[in-house]
Design a protein around this motif. Structure first.
Motif, PDB file in Angstrom:
ATOM      1  N   ARG A  70     -20.693   0.752  -6.761  1.00 47.38           N
ATOM      2  CA  ARG A  70     -20.872  -0.371  -7.655  1.00 47.38           C
ATOM      3  C   ARG A  70     -21.103   0.129  -9.080  1.00 47.38           C
ATOM      4  NH1 ARG A  70     -24.239  -4.983  -4.365  1.00 47.38           N
ATOM      5  NH2 ARG A  70     -24.525  -5.703  -6.519  1.00 47.38           N
ATOM      6  N   ARG A  72     -23.560   0.456 -11.300  1.00 48.20           N
ATOM      7  CA  ARG A  72     -24.619   1.404 -11.652  1.00 48.20           C
ATOM      8  C   ARG A  72     -24.238   2.837 -11.275  1.00 48.20           C
ATOM      9  NH1 ARG A  72     -30.258   2.087 -12.483  1.00 48.20           N
ATOM     10  NH2 ARG A  72     -30.528  -0.151 -12.844  1.00 48.20           N
ATOM     11  N   GLU A  73     -23.748   3.025 -10.077  1.00 46.30           N
ATOM     12  CA  GLU A  73     -23.416   4.382  -9.615  1.00 46.30           C
ATOM     13  C   GLU A  73     -22.209   4.936 -10.367  1.00 46.30           C
ATOM     14  OE1 GLU A  73     -24.492   4.073  -4.936  1.00 46.30           O
ATOM     15  OE2 GLU A  73     -23.126   2.570  -5.755  1.00 46.30           O
ATOM     16  N   THR A 237     -17.761  -5.276  -7.794  1.00 43.43           N
ATOM     17  CA  THR A 237     -17.101  -4.599  -8.909  1.00 43.43           C
ATOM     18  C   THR A 237     -15.679  -5.112  -9.099  1.00 43.43           C
ATOM     19  OG1 THR A 237     -18.407  -2.551  -8.966  1.00 43.43           O
ATOM     20  CG2 THR A 237     -16.111  -2.370  -9.580  1.00 43.43           C
ATOM     21  N   ASN A 240     -15.963  -8.151 -11.142  1.00 49.35           N
ATOM     22  CA  ASN A 240     -16.778  -7.995 -12.342  1.00 49.35           C
ATOM     23  C   ASN A 240     -15.865  -7.982 -13.575  1.00 49.35           C
ATOM     24  OD1 ASN A 240     -18.402  -7.065 -14.450  1.00 49.35           O
ATOM     25  ND2 ASN A 240     -19.559  -5.673 -13.148  1.00 49.35           N
ATOM     26  N   MET A 304     -27.689  -1.024 -17.544  1.00 47.59           N
ATOM     27  CA  MET A 304     -27.912  -0.963 -16.098  1.00 47.59           C
ATOM     28  C   MET A 304     -28.473  -2.280 -15.554  1.00 47.59           C
ATOM     29  SD  MET A 304     -26.830   1.902 -14.964  1.00 47.59           S
ATOM     30  CE  MET A 304     -26.840   3.699 -14.976  1.00 47.59           C
ATOM     31  N   GLU A 305     -29.465  -2.817 -16.219  1.00 43.88           N
ATOM     32  CA  GLU A 305     -30.107  -4.034 -15.722  1.00 43.88           C
ATOM     33  C   GLU A 305     -29.158  -5.223 -15.742  1.00 43.88           C
ATOM     34  OE1 GLU A 305     -33.717  -4.573 -17.922  1.00 43.88           O
ATOM     35  OE2 GLU A 305     -34.570  -2.665 -17.208  1.00 43.88           O
ATOM     36  N   GLN A 307     -25.854  -5.086 -15.584  1.00 43.62           N
ATOM     37  CA  GLN A 307     -24.814  -4.898 -14.571  1.00 43.62           C
ATOM     38  C   GLN A 307     -25.347  -5.186 -13.171  1.00 43.62           C
ATOM     39  OE1 GLN A 307     -21.571  -4.549 -14.861  1.00 43.62           O
ATOM     40  NE2 GLN A 307     -21.738  -4.582 -17.090  1.00 43.62           N
ATOM     41  N   ASP A 308     -26.549  -4.715 -12.885  1.00 48.81           N
ATOM     42  CA  ASP A 308     -27.158  -5.025 -11.580  1.00 48.81           C
ATOM     43  C   ASP A 308     -27.266  -6.544 -11.398  1.00 48.81           C
ATOM     44  OD1 ASP A 308     -27.470  -2.345 -10.967  1.00 48.81           O
ATOM     45  OD2 ASP A 308     -29.601  -2.276 -11.497  1.00 48.81           O
ATOM     46  N   ARG A 309     -27.717  -7.215 -12.433  1.00 47.82           N
ATOM     47  CA  ARG A 309     -27.910  -8.672 -12.364  1.00 47.82           C
ATOM     48  C   ARG A 309     -26.577  -9.393 -12.167  1.00 47.82           C
ATOM     49  NH1 ARG A 309     -28.369 -12.596 -16.777  1.00 47.82           N
ATOM     50  NH2 ARG A 309     -29.663 -14.376 -16.141  1.00 47.82           N
ATOM     51  N   GLU A 311     -23.679  -8.186 -10.884  1.00 48.35           N
ATOM     52  CA  GLU A 311     -23.050  -7.949  -9.581  1.00 48.35           C
ATOM     53  C   GLU A 311     -23.854  -8.566  -8.437  1.00 48.35           C
ATOM     54  OE1 GLU A 311     -21.677  -3.887  -9.113  1.00 48.35           O
ATOM     55  OE2 GLU A 311     -20.010  -4.326 -10.485  1.00 48.35           O
ATOM     56  N   GLU A 312     -25.167  -8.642  -8.601  1.00 44.56           N
ATOM     57  CA  GLU A 312     -25.973  -9.342  -7.610  1.00 44.56           C
ATOM     58  C   GLU A 312     -25.633 -10.833  -7.611  1.00 44.56           C
ATOM     59  OE1 GLU A 312     -28.541  -9.642  -4.470  1.00 44.56           O
ATOM     60  OE2 GLU A 312     -27.910  -7.793  -5.492  1.00 44.56           O
TER      61      GLU A 312
END
Length: 410
Positions: A70, A72-73, A237, A240, A304-305, A307-309, A311-312
Protein backbone atom coordinates in the motif's frame (compact mmCIF):
# COMPACT_ATOMS: atom_id res chain seq x y z
CA UNK A 1 -1.93 -15.51 -13.06
CA UNK A 2 1.75 -15.47 -14.01
CA UNK A 3 4.00 -18.54 -14.10
CA UNK A 4 4.72 -20.43 -10.90
CA UNK A 5 8.42 -19.53 -11.24
CA UNK A 6 7.57 -15.82 -11.02
CA UNK A 7 5.43 -16.39 -7.93
CA UNK A 8 8.14 -18.45 -6.24
CA UNK A 9 10.81 -15.91 -7.04
CA UNK A 10 8.77 -13.10 -5.50
CA UNK A 11 7.99 -15.24 -2.46
CA UNK A 12 11.69 -15.89 -1.92
CA UNK A 13 12.69 -12.23 -2.37
CA UNK A 14 9.97 -11.06 0.01
CA UNK A 15 11.55 -13.02 2.85
CA UNK A 16 13.98 -10.11 3.11
CA UNK A 17 12.23 -6.79 3.84
CA UNK A 18 12.54 -4.31 0.99
CA UNK A 19 14.42 -1.74 3.09
CA UNK A 20 17.00 -4.38 3.99
CA UNK A 21 17.39 -5.27 0.31
CA UNK A 22 18.01 -1.62 -0.50
CA UNK A 23 20.55 -1.23 2.32
CA UNK A 24 22.43 -4.30 1.04
CA UNK A 25 22.76 -2.84 -2.46
CA UNK A 26 23.64 0.72 -1.41
CA UNK A 27 27.10 0.64 -3.02
CA UNK A 28 25.60 -0.49 -6.32
CA UNK A 29 22.95 2.22 -6.17
CA UNK A 30 25.60 4.89 -5.49
CA UNK A 31 27.60 3.65 -8.47
CA UNK A 32 24.46 3.56 -10.59
CA UNK A 33 23.67 7.17 -9.71
CA UNK A 34 27.18 8.32 -10.59
CA UNK A 35 27.16 6.54 -13.95
CA UNK A 36 23.64 7.76 -14.70
CA UNK A 37 24.88 11.37 -14.44
CA UNK A 38 27.18 10.69 -17.39
CA UNK A 39 24.76 8.60 -19.45
CA UNK A 40 21.69 10.72 -18.65
CA UNK A 41 19.83 7.50 -17.97
CA UNK A 42 20.06 4.56 -15.59
CA UNK A 43 22.69 2.04 -16.78
CA UNK A 44 21.33 -1.32 -17.90
CA UNK A 45 23.32 -3.29 -15.32
CA UNK A 46 21.83 -1.21 -12.50
CA UNK A 47 18.27 -1.53 -13.77
CA UNK A 48 18.76 -5.29 -13.95
CA UNK A 49 20.04 -5.44 -10.36
CA UNK A 50 17.08 -3.38 -9.21
CA UNK A 51 14.66 -5.61 -11.09
CA UNK A 52 16.35 -8.67 -9.58
CA UNK A 53 15.55 -7.28 -6.12
CA UNK A 54 11.92 -6.61 -6.99
CA UNK A 55 12.20 -2.82 -7.03
CA UNK A 56 9.85 -2.54 -10.01
CA UNK A 57 7.30 -5.11 -8.78
CA UNK A 58 6.52 -4.21 -5.17
CA UNK A 59 3.32 -2.31 -6.06
CA UNK A 60 1.94 -5.16 -8.18
CA UNK A 61 -0.61 -7.60 -6.75
CA UNK A 62 0.48 -11.01 -5.49
CA UNK A 63 -1.21 -12.68 -8.48
CA UNK A 64 1.18 -10.87 -10.84
CA UNK A 65 4.30 -11.67 -8.82
CA UNK A 66 4.28 -8.47 -6.77
CA UNK A 67 4.24 -7.63 -3.07
CA UNK A 68 0.85 -5.85 -3.09
CA UNK A 69 2.15 -2.96 -0.97
CA UNK A 70 0.00 0.00 0.00
CA UNK A 71 0.95 3.67 -0.23
CA UNK A 72 2.89 3.93 3.06
CA UNK A 73 5.17 0.98 2.29
CA UNK A 74 5.75 2.15 -1.28
CA UNK A 75 6.72 5.59 -0.03
CA UNK A 76 9.22 4.10 2.43
CA UNK A 77 10.95 2.15 -0.35
CA UNK A 78 11.14 5.11 -2.73
CA UNK A 79 12.40 7.38 0.05
CA UNK A 80 15.18 4.95 0.91
CA UNK A 81 16.45 4.73 -2.67
CA UNK A 82 16.09 8.48 -3.26
CA UNK A 83 18.15 9.23 -0.13
CA UNK A 84 20.98 7.33 -1.85
CA UNK A 85 20.51 8.98 -5.25
CA UNK A 86 17.67 11.10 -6.61
CA UNK A 87 17.72 9.84 -10.19
CA UNK A 88 17.85 6.21 -9.10
CA UNK A 89 14.96 6.92 -6.74
CA UNK A 90 13.04 8.58 -9.56
CA UNK A 91 13.48 5.50 -11.75
CA UNK A 92 12.33 3.31 -8.87
CA UNK A 93 9.17 5.33 -8.30
CA UNK A 94 8.19 5.79 -11.94
CA UNK A 95 8.78 2.19 -12.99
CA UNK A 96 7.09 0.59 -9.99
CA UNK A 97 4.26 3.11 -10.32
CA UNK A 98 3.52 2.72 -14.03
CA UNK A 99 3.79 -1.07 -13.75
CA UNK A 100 0.97 -0.87 -11.20
CA UNK A 101 -1.07 1.87 -12.86
CA UNK A 102 -1.48 0.15 -16.22
CA UNK A 103 -3.17 -2.91 -14.71
CA UNK A 104 -6.06 -0.92 -13.26
CA UNK A 105 -8.32 -1.46 -16.27
CA UNK A 106 -6.18 -3.90 -18.22
CA UNK A 107 -7.55 -7.23 -19.37
CA UNK A 108 -6.05 -9.84 -16.99
CA UNK A 109 -4.73 -11.88 -19.92
CA UNK A 110 -2.60 -8.94 -21.09
CA UNK A 111 -1.42 -8.30 -17.52
CA UNK A 112 -0.33 -11.94 -17.30
CA UNK A 113 1.52 -11.64 -20.61
CA UNK A 114 3.43 -8.52 -19.60
CA UNK A 115 4.32 -9.49 -16.04
CA UNK A 116 5.19 -13.08 -16.86
CA UNK A 117 8.56 -11.46 -17.62
CA UNK A 118 10.32 -10.84 -14.30
CA UNK A 119 12.11 -7.81 -15.78
CA UNK A 120 8.88 -6.16 -17.01
CA UNK A 121 9.22 -2.39 -16.99
CA UNK A 122 6.68 -0.01 -18.49
CA UNK A 123 7.56 3.58 -19.38
CA UNK A 124 5.34 6.36 -20.69
CA UNK A 125 6.05 9.65 -22.44
CA UNK A 126 3.04 11.93 -22.17
CA UNK A 127 4.60 15.39 -22.10
CA UNK A 128 4.95 17.84 -25.01
CA UNK A 129 7.33 16.62 -27.69
CA UNK A 130 10.74 18.25 -28.10
CA UNK A 131 11.98 19.28 -31.54
CA UNK A 132 10.70 17.98 -34.91
CA UNK A 133 8.14 15.25 -34.31
CA UNK A 134 5.27 13.35 -35.96
CA UNK A 135 2.63 14.89 -33.71
CA UNK A 136 0.09 12.97 -31.63
CA UNK A 137 -1.99 11.23 -34.28
CA UNK A 138 -3.99 8.02 -33.91
CA UNK A 139 -6.01 6.38 -36.67
CA UNK A 140 -8.38 3.43 -36.53
CA UNK A 141 -6.98 0.45 -38.43
CA UNK A 142 -9.38 -2.48 -38.37
CA UNK A 143 -9.80 -3.58 -34.76
CA UNK A 144 -6.61 -1.83 -33.74
CA UNK A 145 -5.06 1.62 -33.99
CA UNK A 146 -2.11 3.10 -35.86
CA UNK A 147 0.01 5.69 -34.07
CA UNK A 148 2.25 8.51 -35.17
CA UNK A 149 3.20 10.03 -31.87
CA UNK A 150 5.98 11.57 -29.83
CA UNK A 151 5.89 12.53 -26.15
CA UNK A 152 8.38 13.60 -23.50
CA UNK A 153 9.30 12.67 -19.92
CA UNK A 154 9.53 8.90 -20.56
CA UNK A 155 11.67 8.26 -17.48
CA UNK A 156 13.38 4.88 -17.49
CA UNK A 157 12.72 4.35 -21.20
CA UNK A 158 16.19 2.92 -21.93
CA UNK A 159 15.43 -0.10 -19.77
CA UNK A 160 11.72 -0.43 -20.58
CA UNK A 161 10.23 -3.30 -22.55
CA UNK A 162 6.77 -1.69 -22.89
CA UNK A 163 5.53 1.84 -23.45
CA UNK A 164 2.13 2.95 -22.16
CA UNK A 165 0.23 5.68 -24.01
CA UNK A 166 -3.05 7.16 -22.83
CA UNK A 167 -5.70 7.89 -25.45
CA UNK A 168 -6.32 11.33 -23.97
CA UNK A 169 -2.81 12.29 -25.14
CA UNK A 170 -3.54 11.36 -28.76
CA UNK A 171 -5.77 12.91 -31.43
CA UNK A 172 -8.08 10.75 -33.53
CA UNK A 173 -7.23 11.87 -37.07
CA UNK A 174 -10.80 11.19 -38.17
CA UNK A 175 -12.66 13.12 -35.47
CA UNK A 176 -10.03 15.59 -34.29
CA UNK A 177 -10.85 14.55 -30.72
CA UNK A 178 -8.92 12.35 -28.27
CA UNK A 179 -8.71 8.77 -29.54
CA UNK A 180 -11.06 6.52 -27.57
CA UNK A 181 -8.47 3.94 -26.52
CA UNK A 182 -5.15 3.64 -24.70
CA UNK A 183 -2.20 1.61 -25.89
CA UNK A 184 0.55 -0.77 -24.80
CA UNK A 185 3.47 -0.71 -27.23
CA UNK A 186 6.21 -3.36 -26.88
CA UNK A 187 9.96 -2.88 -27.11
CA UNK A 188 11.08 -2.56 -30.72
CA UNK A 189 8.04 -0.54 -31.73
CA UNK A 190 8.93 2.69 -29.95
CA UNK A 191 12.05 4.79 -30.47
CA UNK A 192 13.94 6.82 -27.87
CA UNK A 193 14.68 10.40 -28.94
CA UNK A 194 17.59 11.94 -27.04
CA UNK A 195 16.09 15.08 -25.49
CA UNK A 196 16.80 14.85 -21.73
CA UNK A 197 19.77 17.09 -20.91
CA UNK A 198 18.99 18.62 -17.53
CA UNK A 199 20.69 19.35 -14.25
CA UNK A 200 18.09 17.96 -11.85
CA UNK A 201 17.21 14.25 -12.09
CA UNK A 202 19.84 14.13 -14.82
CA UNK A 203 20.18 10.37 -14.61
CA UNK A 204 16.47 9.57 -14.88
CA UNK A 205 16.53 9.14 -18.66
CA UNK A 206 13.32 11.13 -19.13
CA UNK A 207 13.74 11.40 -22.90
CA UNK A 208 11.06 11.51 -25.59
CA UNK A 209 9.60 8.34 -27.08
CA UNK A 210 8.34 8.15 -30.65
CA UNK A 211 6.03 5.74 -32.45
CA UNK A 212 6.03 5.98 -36.24
CA UNK A 213 3.32 4.20 -38.25
CA UNK A 214 2.98 1.89 -35.24
CA UNK A 215 0.12 -0.59 -35.35
CA UNK A 216 -1.37 -1.51 -31.96
CA UNK A 217 -3.42 -4.71 -32.20
CA UNK A 218 -6.68 -5.07 -30.24
CA UNK A 219 -5.08 -7.36 -27.65
CA UNK A 220 -2.72 -4.52 -26.68
CA UNK A 221 -5.43 -1.91 -26.21
CA UNK A 222 -6.64 -0.50 -22.90
CA UNK A 223 -9.82 1.48 -22.20
CA UNK A 224 -9.77 5.22 -22.86
CA UNK A 225 -9.95 5.91 -19.09
CA UNK A 226 -7.13 3.49 -18.45
CA UNK A 227 -6.18 4.96 -15.06
CA UNK A 228 -9.73 4.99 -13.68
CA UNK A 229 -10.19 3.15 -10.36
CA UNK A 230 -9.74 -0.60 -10.63
CA UNK A 231 -12.70 -2.90 -10.13
CA UNK A 232 -10.45 -5.97 -10.34
CA UNK A 233 -7.69 -5.60 -7.74
CA UNK A 234 -8.59 -5.28 -4.05
CA UNK A 235 -5.66 -3.16 -2.83
CA UNK A 236 -6.99 0.41 -2.38
CA UNK A 237 -3.81 1.71 -4.03
CA UNK A 238 -5.39 0.73 -7.36
CA UNK A 239 -8.25 3.12 -6.60
CA UNK A 240 -6.14 5.84 -5.00
CA UNK A 241 -6.27 8.94 -7.26
CA UNK A 242 -2.98 10.18 -5.78
CA UNK A 243 -0.93 7.07 -6.61
CA UNK A 244 1.18 8.90 -9.19
CA UNK A 245 1.41 11.87 -6.81
CA UNK A 246 2.61 10.32 -3.55
CA UNK A 247 5.43 8.56 -5.37
CA UNK A 248 6.85 11.89 -6.53
CA UNK A 249 6.53 13.27 -3.01
CA UNK A 250 8.43 10.22 -1.77
CA UNK A 251 11.37 11.09 -4.02
CA UNK A 252 11.42 14.65 -2.69
CA UNK A 253 11.34 13.40 0.90
CA UNK A 254 14.15 10.95 0.21
CA UNK A 255 16.39 13.50 -1.48
CA UNK A 256 15.89 15.81 1.50
CA UNK A 257 16.77 13.03 3.94
CA UNK A 258 19.91 12.31 1.93
CA UNK A 259 20.91 15.99 1.98
CA UNK A 260 20.44 16.30 5.75
CA UNK A 261 22.46 13.13 6.35
CA UNK A 262 25.21 14.36 4.01
CA UNK A 263 25.38 17.68 5.83
CA UNK A 264 25.51 16.08 9.27
CA UNK A 265 28.50 14.05 8.12
CA UNK A 266 30.15 17.18 6.71
CA UNK A 267 29.51 19.11 9.94
CA UNK A 268 31.67 16.66 11.89
CA UNK A 269 34.74 17.54 9.84
CA UNK A 270 34.48 20.99 8.26
CA UNK A 271 35.80 24.15 9.85
CA UNK A 272 34.73 26.98 7.51
CA UNK A 273 37.34 29.45 6.35
CA UNK A 274 37.49 32.40 8.73
CA UNK A 275 36.11 30.51 11.73
CA UNK A 276 37.77 28.55 14.52
CA UNK A 277 35.17 25.87 15.18
CA UNK A 278 33.69 23.04 13.22
CA UNK A 279 30.23 23.39 11.77
CA UNK A 280 28.86 21.00 14.37
CA UNK A 281 29.81 23.40 17.18
CA UNK A 282 28.34 26.59 15.70
CA UNK A 283 24.94 27.66 17.15
CA UNK A 284 23.63 28.94 13.81
CA UNK A 285 24.33 25.56 12.25
CA UNK A 286 22.67 23.71 15.11
CA UNK A 287 19.58 25.90 14.65
CA UNK A 288 19.44 25.28 10.92
CA UNK A 289 19.80 21.51 11.17
CA UNK A 290 17.11 21.43 13.86
CA UNK A 291 14.78 23.42 11.62
CA UNK A 292 15.57 21.15 8.67
CA UNK A 293 14.79 17.99 10.62
CA UNK A 294 11.52 19.43 11.91
CA UNK A 295 10.39 20.53 8.46
CA UNK A 296 11.21 17.19 6.85
CA UNK A 297 9.58 15.08 9.56
CA UNK A 298 6.46 17.25 9.60
CA UNK A 299 6.14 17.02 5.80
CA UNK A 300 6.67 13.27 5.90
CA UNK A 301 4.08 12.76 8.62
CA UNK A 302 1.55 14.84 6.68
CA UNK A 303 2.03 12.62 3.61
CA UNK A 304 1.91 9.34 5.51
CA UNK A 305 -1.09 10.19 7.66
CA UNK A 306 -3.20 11.47 4.77
CA UNK A 307 -2.36 8.45 2.62
CA UNK A 308 -3.25 6.05 5.42
CA UNK A 309 -6.52 7.92 5.95
CA UNK A 310 -7.36 7.97 2.22
CA UNK A 311 -6.70 4.27 1.64
CA UNK A 312 -8.52 3.28 4.82
CA UNK A 313 -11.48 5.32 3.59
CA UNK A 314 -11.40 3.51 0.21
CA UNK A 315 -11.31 0.12 1.92
CA UNK A 316 -12.02 -3.09 -0.02
CA UNK A 317 -13.62 -3.26 -3.45
CA UNK A 318 -17.16 -1.86 -3.62
CA UNK A 319 -18.63 -5.35 -3.93
CA UNK A 320 -17.21 -6.00 -0.45
CA UNK A 321 -18.38 -2.75 1.10
CA UNK A 322 -15.62 -0.37 0.01
CA UNK A 323 -15.52 2.63 -2.31
CA UNK A 324 -14.50 3.01 -5.94
CA UNK A 325 -13.39 6.60 -5.38
CA UNK A 326 -12.87 8.78 -2.29
CA UNK A 327 -14.92 11.63 -0.96
CA UNK A 328 -13.40 15.08 -1.53
CA UNK A 329 -12.62 15.55 2.17
CA UNK A 330 -10.27 12.56 2.04
CA UNK A 331 -8.70 13.44 -1.30
CA UNK A 332 -7.65 17.06 -0.91
CA UNK A 333 -5.50 16.67 2.23
CA UNK A 334 -3.58 13.81 0.57
CA UNK A 335 -2.89 15.91 -2.52
CA UNK A 336 -1.99 18.99 -0.49
CA UNK A 337 0.43 16.93 1.63
CA UNK A 338 2.30 15.75 -1.45
CA UNK A 339 2.66 19.24 -2.92
CA UNK A 340 3.73 20.54 0.50
CA UNK A 341 6.33 17.78 0.83
CA UNK A 342 7.95 18.70 -2.48
CA UNK A 343 7.88 22.44 -1.95
CA UNK A 344 8.98 22.46 1.70
CA UNK A 345 11.80 19.95 1.19
CA UNK A 346 13.03 21.93 -1.81
CA UNK A 347 13.54 24.87 0.56
CA UNK A 348 15.21 22.67 3.18
CA UNK A 349 17.72 21.27 0.68
CA UNK A 350 18.46 24.82 -0.52
CA UNK A 351 19.06 25.94 3.06
CA UNK A 352 21.30 22.94 3.76
CA UNK A 353 23.31 23.60 0.62
CA UNK A 354 23.72 27.25 1.57
CA UNK A 355 24.77 26.29 5.09
CA UNK A 356 27.47 23.99 3.69
CA UNK A 357 29.15 26.92 1.95
CA UNK A 358 31.28 26.34 -1.13
CA UNK A 359 31.36 22.61 -0.39
CA UNK A 360 27.73 22.45 -1.51
CA UNK A 361 28.69 23.73 -4.98
CA UNK A 362 31.48 21.26 -5.66
CA UNK A 363 30.64 18.69 -8.30
CA UNK A 364 32.08 15.90 -6.16
CA UNK A 365 29.76 16.75 -3.27
CA UNK A 366 26.44 14.87 -2.95
CA UNK A 367 24.94 18.17 -1.79
CA UNK A 368 25.38 19.68 -5.24
CA UNK A 369 23.42 16.88 -6.91
CA UNK A 370 20.83 16.82 -4.14
CA UNK A 371 20.18 20.54 -4.68
CA UNK A 372 19.53 19.97 -8.39
CA UNK A 373 17.35 16.94 -7.72
CA UNK A 374 15.24 18.63 -5.04
CA UNK A 375 14.51 21.50 -7.41
CA UNK A 376 13.62 19.18 -10.28
CA UNK A 377 11.35 16.98 -8.16
CA UNK A 378 9.40 20.03 -7.00
CA UNK A 379 8.97 21.13 -10.63
CA UNK A 380 6.82 18.10 -11.49
CA UNK A 381 3.26 19.13 -12.30
CA UNK A 382 1.72 16.57 -9.96
CA UNK A 383 3.45 18.08 -6.90
CA UNK A 384 3.80 21.64 -8.18
CA UNK A 385 3.31 24.80 -6.11
CA UNK A 386 0.29 25.42 -8.35
CA UNK A 387 -1.73 22.97 -6.26
CA UNK A 388 -1.66 25.50 -3.42
CA UNK A 389 -3.74 27.85 -5.57
CA UNK A 390 -6.04 25.15 -6.97
CA UNK A 391 -6.82 23.81 -3.51
CA UNK A 392 -6.77 27.25 -1.92
CA UNK A 393 -9.66 28.29 -4.14
CA UNK A 394 -11.84 25.59 -2.62
CA UNK A 395 -11.09 26.76 0.92
CA UNK A 396 -12.70 30.14 0.21
CA UNK A 397 -15.82 28.86 -1.48
CA UNK A 398 -14.90 28.14 -5.10
CA UNK A 399 -15.77 24.83 -6.73
CA UNK A 400 -13.04 22.23 -7.09
CA UNK A 401 -11.53 22.16 -10.62
CA UNK A 402 -13.35 19.85 -13.02
CA UNK A 403 -11.78 16.41 -13.13
CA UNK A 404 -9.37 17.24 -10.32
CA UNK A 405 -9.86 13.85 -8.64
CA UNK A 406 -9.29 11.95 -11.89
CA UNK A 407 -5.82 10.44 -12.20
CA UNK A 408 -4.98 11.61 -15.70
CA UNK A 409 -1.23 11.03 -16.07
CA UNK A 410 1.74 9.22 -14.59
Amino acid sequence: MVRAEIMERQKEISKTPALDRIAAMKESLVAAGDEAQQLRHLPAWASKEMADQGLYRFALPIELGGENLRAREQIEIIEAVSAIDGSVGWCTQISSEINALVIRRMDPSLADKIFDDWDALVCSGHGPANGPNPGRGAQRDGDGWRLNYQGSFASGCHNANWNFLMGAMTVDETTGKPARASYMVPLGEFEIIDTWDTGGMRGSGSHDVRMTDCYVPPEHLLPFRSLAPSEIWANPTYRNPTHAVYNKAAVALGVCRGAIDTFIELAQEKTPWGTISKLRDQPQIQYRIGEAQATLLAARSFVMETQDRLEEHLGPLPENGGRLSPEWEYFWPALLACAHAAQSTRKVVGMINNTAGTTGSRMDSPLERQLRDAQQAANHALISYRHYEELGKTFVGHEQPAGYMELSRA
